[in-house]
Structures are given as structure tokens and as C-alpha cells.
Design a protein around this motif. Sequence first.
Motif, short mmCIF file in Angstrom:
data_model
loop_
_atom_site.label_atom_id
_atom_site.label_comp_id
_atom_site.label_asym_id
_atom_site.label_seq_id
_atom_site.Cartn_x
_atom_site.Cartn_y
_atom_site.Cartn_z
N UNK A 254 0.84 -1.19 0.00
CA UNK A 254 0.00 0.00 0.00
C UNK A 254 0.88 1.25 0.00
N UNK A 255 0.73 2.08 -1.02
CA UNK A 255 1.53 3.29 -1.09
C UNK A 255 0.94 4.41 -0.24
N UNK A 256 -0.27 4.20 0.34
CA UNK A 256 -0.82 5.20 1.26
C UNK A 256 -0.44 4.91 2.71
N UNK A 257 0.48 3.98 2.92
CA UNK A 257 0.99 3.66 4.25
C UNK A 257 2.50 3.89 4.28
N UNK A 258 3.00 4.43 5.40
CA UNK A 258 4.43 4.71 5.57
C UNK A 258 4.90 4.02 6.84
N UNK A 259 5.75 3.01 6.68
CA UNK A 259 6.23 2.29 7.85
C UNK A 259 5.08 1.60 8.57
N UNK A 260 5.26 1.29 9.85
CA UNK A 260 4.21 0.55 10.57
C UNK A 260 2.96 1.36 10.85
N UNK A 261 3.08 2.71 11.02
CA UNK A 261 1.92 3.48 11.48
C UNK A 261 1.62 4.73 10.67
N UNK A 262 2.56 5.20 9.83
CA UNK A 262 2.34 6.43 9.08
C UNK A 262 1.42 6.24 7.88
N UNK A 263 0.87 7.34 7.40
CA UNK A 263 -0.05 7.28 6.26
C UNK A 263 0.18 8.47 5.32
N UNK A 264 -0.29 8.30 4.10
CA UNK A 264 -0.30 9.37 3.09
C UNK A 264 -1.73 9.65 2.65
N UNK A 265 -2.02 10.91 2.38
CA UNK A 265 -3.33 11.25 1.86
C UNK A 265 -3.43 10.92 0.38
N UNK A 266 -4.61 10.55 -0.07
CA UNK A 266 -4.83 10.25 -1.48
C UNK A 266 -6.31 10.38 -1.80
N UNK A 267 -6.60 10.61 -3.07
CA UNK A 267 -7.96 10.62 -3.59
C UNK A 267 -7.96 9.96 -4.96
N UNK A 268 -8.99 9.20 -5.25
CA UNK A 268 -9.08 8.60 -6.58
C UNK A 268 -9.37 9.69 -7.61
N UNK A 269 -9.00 9.40 -8.85
CA UNK A 269 -9.32 10.33 -9.93
C UNK A 269 -10.83 10.55 -10.02
N UNK A 270 -11.59 9.52 -9.67
CA UNK A 270 -13.04 9.65 -9.68
C UNK A 270 -13.53 10.70 -8.69
N UNK A 271 -12.97 10.66 -7.46
CA UNK A 271 -13.38 11.63 -6.44
C UNK A 271 -12.98 13.04 -6.85
N UNK A 272 -11.79 13.20 -7.42
CA UNK A 272 -11.31 14.52 -7.85
C UNK A 272 -12.16 15.03 -9.01
#
Length: 429
Positions: A254-272
Motif C-alpha cells: 500500500x503506497x498510502x501507508x508509511x512504515x508501521x503506522x504512518x499514512x499518506x493522503x490520497x484521492x481517486x481520480x473519480x473523487x477529484x
Amino acid sequence: MAVLGVSQPTLSRAIQRLGPAVTTFKPQGERTPRYALLRPLPDGLPPRQRIYRVLRSGSIEPFADVEFLVGGATLERIGKLARLYEGLPPYMVFAAPSGFLGRQVAGQASRGQPSLPVSLKDWGDYHRVVYLFLHGTNTPGNLLYGELPVQQSLNLRQIVPTTVAEKLGHYDAMAAMLREASHGSSAGGEQPKFLARVEDAGHVIVKFARRGSRMAELLPLEHLALKALADVGVPAATTQLLASSEHVFLEVQRFDRVGPHGRLGMLSAGAVDDEFFGLRDTWSQFARRCAQAGYISAAHARLIDVMAAFSELIGNTDRHFENLSLLIGEDGEYAGVAPAYDILPMRYASIGGGVDPALRPITPQLGAVGAQPAVWLPAARAAEQFWSAVQTAELAAPISQPWRQLAETNRQVARDFVQPLLPDVPVGR
């Protein structure tokens, strides 16, 4: 006042009587306050809620306060700014259950939550709100919906990841548990999958298929396609292919996860696109709109074009707007295109009812990508690498001879198609 035929003091008295059931706000750029009636929510949920976000570091902080209004609108407050949405904010629509995973969580949530329908087809915004603020813990992106999901997220941090030695057995058990629910679910591109956290790859989405099925033949091709894109400089999800005696698994980090607990924000092209444009036409046209609006750079728009061109050269016909995403930075601004995912030769996927399309050659089209040598060159190189790998790669799930023969044909079709677009640049260089 004009519609009701009442005076300002009469309206003020009505608002005072309603008390906390009414909210007041000033949209950005407006001087006159507005008033709205809050919408009662089931299961004791207050209509005023707080949304939190998880940073790359794993820290949790408030993101926005939201209020749900009679008529279906949502009021969002971030600092001193107030924004009114006709329905749900795009990040809530994106995080709400959908697809194969969504059907699973809908069924599970409905068993302990009578207000939620068993079938995801019967869900509306009302149900999505209830789900997110009671169960919105491990959703895509970096947002947590309310205090209960925050606590659930903290509890999940205590769970020990599955070890490498135990991974295949765990995946087999999960696939067996979901087998009946997943029967026939690959139609329409809804590949059976589940979430996991494992020792070597961290947070993953695991796609699976029964050995001998058409989707089991396609999972190795998705693994090779994403690797081919990465090798020509297009960011792509990292994958690992595994196989047991019964199943083939594609483990996608999952590219929206960083290490064991971090996260990244993201939105699908559909939502945008739904929020700003409302067109949902093609990836390339979406990329141009986003670049013109300043949401992404020209370089990131070109990456999307390469994904689209590569898709033409490998027969990926499933380029809907949930198979493309944008990243969101911690400053709340768009931070570029998310790594490629769900790119594979879907023209050959099962169409339901046990029907598998024939292994006929691809038929690439120029489409909205247009004649852009700077786009078609990396796409052609990736396609050359991909179809070559299909012929020669030794994988945990072996590729059959019919597929290897088709790969040679498709490699030549891709070469012939792209050559006029690159008259002076040999693909192999």
C-alpha cells in the motif's frame, strides 16, 4: 424570510428555540451568515463530528470538523474556513466502502449495525456516514473518522504483523474464508482481495484467485506489468507473487501507508473529477484538466499519459477512474500522481458466468493520448519489456504456453502500432 413571509425577529426567535439543532456559518467570501438544520443520525451519532488525519510519522491530529445537514448537505470547517458540500466531501465518498472489499465490510458491519443494509447496493450517503464514524479505521488515505476509529486505529497498532514463514498459510486461510463470497466477483474488474499487515512488506492488499482460473493467469501479468512501468521511470506499486496448491496471490504494498503506522493522503481520480469537473472521460483528458487547473504538474500529467499508452499496448481495457489516484500532501495540496496500480491485460479477464475471452491479439488505439513521442517511447519500452517477460519469466505461478505464444504476437502488434509514432527512435534503445 422572503419565502416564509416572516420578519427578521421572527426568524431569530425560531432559531433560538431550535437551539443546538441549528448551525450557523459564513462561507468563504460571504459576509451574511447562513443557518442550517442539523440532520439526526442513527445509532446515537451526533450530527457534529471531527475528522482526524494520520501523518507520515504516525502522529494523529485534527483535520476538520463536519456537520451533517437536513437535505443531505455537509458543512466542513477547517480552521476559520467553512465550506458547504451538496453531499459528502470527496474524501468521504472515496473512503466509503466500494467494490469487492466494500461488499465484505458492508456485510460484516450490518451484522452488528442494524441501521446498515446488508447489501452495499442499498447504501446511500446516510449509511456511509454511519459506517465511517463507527468503523472508518483502515480506509484508503490518511483520514480517521471520529474518536472511535482513532481508538480502533491505536488498538490495531498493537497487532503483531504476520511473519514471512506464516504468510502463505495465512493468505490461504483468508482466501478459503472469502471463497464463497468471492465466487464470480472478478466480473467487472472486482478482483477478490483482502487486507493484511506482514513482516516483510508492511501494509498490503492481497489479490487472490483459484489456481486454473483465468484470473489466476492474469495476476502474474499484473506483477510483470507494474514492474515494467517502474523500470521505465513510472512510479508503480511494489508487488510480490505467491502461490499455494489452491490459490495464486498478488501481494501489493500500500503506497498510502508509511512504515508501521504512518499514512499518506490520497484521492481517486473519480473523487477529484466528480468534485471539480464531472466528466469521467479518459485518463489523459483528466490529466490535462488537472494540469491546467494547477492540481498537478505537466510532468505528472505525462506520467498518466504513459500509463494510458502502456495500457493500450498491453490490452488494459479497465481504465476506470478508481484505478488512478492523486496523492495529497500534509499541507492539504495535491502532491502528484499516485504509483500505478491495477494495470494488467484486462481484455482477457473473465466476463462472468465462467466465460473467458479468447486469447486474441491486442488492438491498440491512439485514443486521447494523441501522437506524443515523449509518451509513446517509454510506454513502448515498458510494453516490450512486459511482453518479453511474459515469454521468459520464471514465477511462483508459472505462465502457460498459450500465454507465452500470445505474448510474442502481442509484442509484435505493439511494435508495429507504435513505430509510426516514433519514426526516428528504435524502441529497443
